[in-house]
Design a protein around this motif. Sequence first.
Motif, short mmCIF file in Angstrom:
data_model
loop_
_atom_site.label_atom_id
_atom_site.label_comp_id
_atom_site.label_asym_id
_atom_site.label_seq_id
_atom_site.Cartn_x
_atom_site.Cartn_y
_atom_site.Cartn_z
N SER A 1 102.84 90.57 34.70
CA SER A 1 102.02 89.47 34.20
C SER A 1 102.66 88.78 33.01
O SER A 1 103.11 89.44 32.07
CB SER A 1 100.63 89.98 33.79
OG SER A 1 99.96 90.50 34.91
N GLN A 2 102.74 87.49 33.06
CA GLN A 2 103.18 86.66 31.95
C GLN A 2 102.23 85.48 31.87
O GLN A 2 102.58 84.35 32.17
CB GLN A 2 104.62 86.19 32.15
CG GLN A 2 105.63 87.34 32.17
CD GLN A 2 107.03 86.87 32.43
OE1 GLN A 2 107.25 85.85 33.06
NE2 GLN A 2 108.02 87.60 31.94
N ALA A 3 101.00 85.77 31.49
CA ALA A 3 99.94 84.77 31.62
C ALA A 3 99.63 84.03 30.34
O ALA A 3 98.77 83.18 30.34
CB ALA A 3 98.66 85.44 32.13
N VAL B 1 89.23 84.61 23.90
CA VAL B 1 89.87 83.31 24.13
C VAL B 1 91.11 83.52 24.98
O VAL B 1 91.88 84.45 24.76
CB VAL B 1 90.25 82.64 22.80
CG1 VAL B 1 90.89 81.27 23.06
CG2 VAL B 1 89.04 82.51 21.89
N TYR B 2 91.31 82.64 25.95
CA TYR B 2 92.50 82.65 26.80
C TYR B 2 93.23 81.31 26.69
O TYR B 2 92.60 80.25 26.62
CB TYR B 2 92.13 82.82 28.28
CG TYR B 2 91.52 84.14 28.66
CD1 TYR B 2 92.29 85.13 29.28
CD2 TYR B 2 90.17 84.41 28.45
CE1 TYR B 2 91.74 86.34 29.67
CE2 TYR B 2 89.60 85.62 28.84
CZ TYR B 2 90.38 86.57 29.44
OH TYR B 2 89.82 87.77 29.83
N TYR B 3 94.55 81.38 26.68
CA TYR B 3 95.41 80.21 26.88
C TYR B 3 96.36 80.56 28.01
O TYR B 3 97.41 81.17 27.79
CB TYR B 3 96.22 79.89 25.63
CG TYR B 3 95.46 79.24 24.49
CD1 TYR B 3 95.66 77.90 24.17
CD2 TYR B 3 94.57 79.97 23.71
CE1 TYR B 3 94.98 77.30 23.10
CE2 TYR B 3 93.88 79.39 22.65
CZ TYR B 3 94.09 78.05 22.35
OH TYR B 3 93.42 77.46 21.30
N THR B 4 96.00 80.23 29.23
CA THR B 4 96.86 80.55 30.37
C THR B 4 97.66 79.32 30.77
O THR B 4 97.34 78.19 30.41
CB THR B 4 96.05 81.09 31.55
OG1 THR B 4 95.01 80.17 31.88
CG2 THR B 4 95.43 82.43 31.21
N GLN B 5 98.72 79.57 31.55
CA GLN B 5 99.63 78.49 31.89
C GLN B 5 99.56 78.08 33.36
O GLN B 5 99.50 76.91 33.67
CB GLN B 5 101.06 78.90 31.54
CG GLN B 5 101.21 79.20 30.05
CD GLN B 5 102.65 79.33 29.64
OE1 GLN B 5 103.54 78.73 30.22
NE2 GLN B 5 102.90 80.13 28.62
N GLN B 6 99.54 79.06 34.25
CA GLN B 6 99.39 78.75 35.67
C GLN B 6 98.19 79.49 36.24
O GLN B 6 97.28 78.88 36.79
CB GLN B 6 100.65 79.13 36.45
CG GLN B 6 100.48 78.95 37.97
CD GLN B 6 101.77 79.10 38.72
OE1 GLN B 6 102.67 78.29 38.56
NE2 GLN B 6 101.87 80.13 39.55
N SER C 1 107.22 80.75 25.39
CA SER C 1 107.69 82.12 25.55
C SER C 1 107.21 82.69 26.88
O SER C 1 106.51 82.02 27.64
CB SER C 1 107.18 83.00 24.40
OG SER C 1 105.81 83.29 24.59
N SER C 2 107.57 83.93 27.14
CA SER C 2 107.10 84.61 28.36
C SER C 2 106.27 85.83 28.00
O SER C 2 106.15 86.76 28.80
CB SER C 2 108.29 85.01 29.24
OG SER C 2 109.15 85.89 28.53
N CYS C 3 105.68 85.81 26.80
CA CYS C 3 104.91 86.97 26.36
C CYS C 3 103.58 87.05 27.08
O CYS C 3 103.10 86.08 27.65
CB CYS C 3 104.70 86.92 24.85
SG CYS C 3 103.71 85.53 24.28
N MET C 4 103.00 88.23 27.03
CA MET C 4 101.75 88.50 27.73
C MET C 4 100.73 89.10 26.78
O MET C 4 100.92 90.19 26.24
CB MET C 4 102.01 89.45 28.90
CG MET C 4 100.76 90.02 29.55
SD MET C 4 99.80 88.77 30.41
CE MET C 4 98.53 89.78 31.16
N ASP D 1 98.61 90.79 24.22
CA ASP D 1 98.88 91.41 22.92
C ASP D 1 100.36 91.39 22.56
O ASP D 1 100.73 91.42 21.39
CB ASP D 1 98.39 92.86 22.91
CG ASP D 1 96.88 92.96 23.01
OD1 ASP D 1 96.20 91.93 22.81
OD2 ASP D 1 96.37 94.06 23.28
N ALA D 2 101.23 91.36 23.57
CA ALA D 2 102.67 91.37 23.31
C ALA D 2 103.14 90.09 22.64
O ALA D 2 104.29 90.02 22.18
CB ALA D 2 103.43 91.58 24.61
N CYS D 3 102.27 89.09 22.57
CA CYS D 3 102.63 87.84 21.89
C CYS D 3 102.50 87.95 20.38
O CYS D 3 102.88 87.03 19.65
CB CYS D 3 101.74 86.70 22.39
SG CYS D 3 101.91 86.32 24.15
N GLY D 4 101.91 89.06 19.89
CA GLY D 4 101.68 89.22 18.47
C GLY D 4 102.81 89.92 17.75
O GLY D 4 103.90 90.12 18.29
#
Length: 343
Positions: free
Chosen positions: A16-18, A118-123, A293-296, A298-301
């Motif tokens: 997942s890279q959402a 809160v979500y910020y998804t791309q696709q 980025s391609s973070c998912m 919690d990994a975006c923090g």
Amino acid sequence: MWTSLAVGLAALVAPSQAGLRFGCSTLSIQRLDPIVQPGINPSTHVHQIIGGNMFNASVDPTIDVGNAASCTTCVFAEDFSNYWTATLYFKHRNGTYKRVKQYPNADLVNGVQGGMTVYYTQQDFNSNGNQKITAFKPGFRMTVGKPTTNTKDQAVKNTGIRYTCLQTIMTRGAETPDFPTKPCPAGIMAIHHFPACWDGKNLDSADHQSHMYDTGKGGFQVAGPCPSSHPVRMPQVALETMWNTTEFNDKSLWPTDGSQPFYWSTDDDTGYSSHADYLFGWKGDSLQKAMDSSCMFDACGNGNPLKTQNAAQMNACKIKTFVDEPVDGWLPQLPGAPSFIKA
């Protein structure tokens, strides 16, 4: 919100890279609305608000909220945006109302107080896709849904606005456009998906919606392509609010005719008037860095690429109460006594 439990489970096991999924504690609960009713204190109905401490009866659209705010109730410390929805109330069979409390979603930072996810998804929920996602600009704002929506046909067309009767905190699927009609073992989740196609010109519009276009198909499904009138693909913002209705599951408290007893603060007992507001306030280019980025989740923090804060820091962010009225406890009427237009 997953469209089915199967899709939800697949999302948990697939690579997942959402994008972003994060919790925000409650900032305030009061009658203010700087987008739809700017400068009016109090506004028509009560809202539950999360995010940065620039929130007020009026937020000047020329101000860069991301640079002007000093704290936020969100786990990503650079997100000073504000997100808000109407507040849910229970109506006792004796005619009094009590605010329903929120509780945090699963797998979030421990200690989050109420608020929303809160979500910020791309696709979709599984992939960033290959499109360029353009972050919102300072001064941007939008809404989804309308407090005047009063028929099921209208509510069904708002595919991004739904409810789930939670069997457990992890329940997904079985979405409805109206309130559940039976007691829900783990509460009611209200879901709001904002449109993600921008006209590339206007940071707002008269109805706070026309500058955006919705190609979503409901839930976290892959949205359709943006039309030429709104060609810029922006992040798909979504909100999940977990309303802890379990305190009111005793049917002896419900209306004698057995009808469902929950009301939005708009005085709507159908659920059709569900709506949400978004006022952008990420600091600098932090959101664009995340979208590039391609973070998912919690990994975006932790600086990869976003800064995070702990629950104590989130919960310490407060704003003053501008409207001096009770919103909690058993009330003889809804605050402001709004009059929802029923069909």
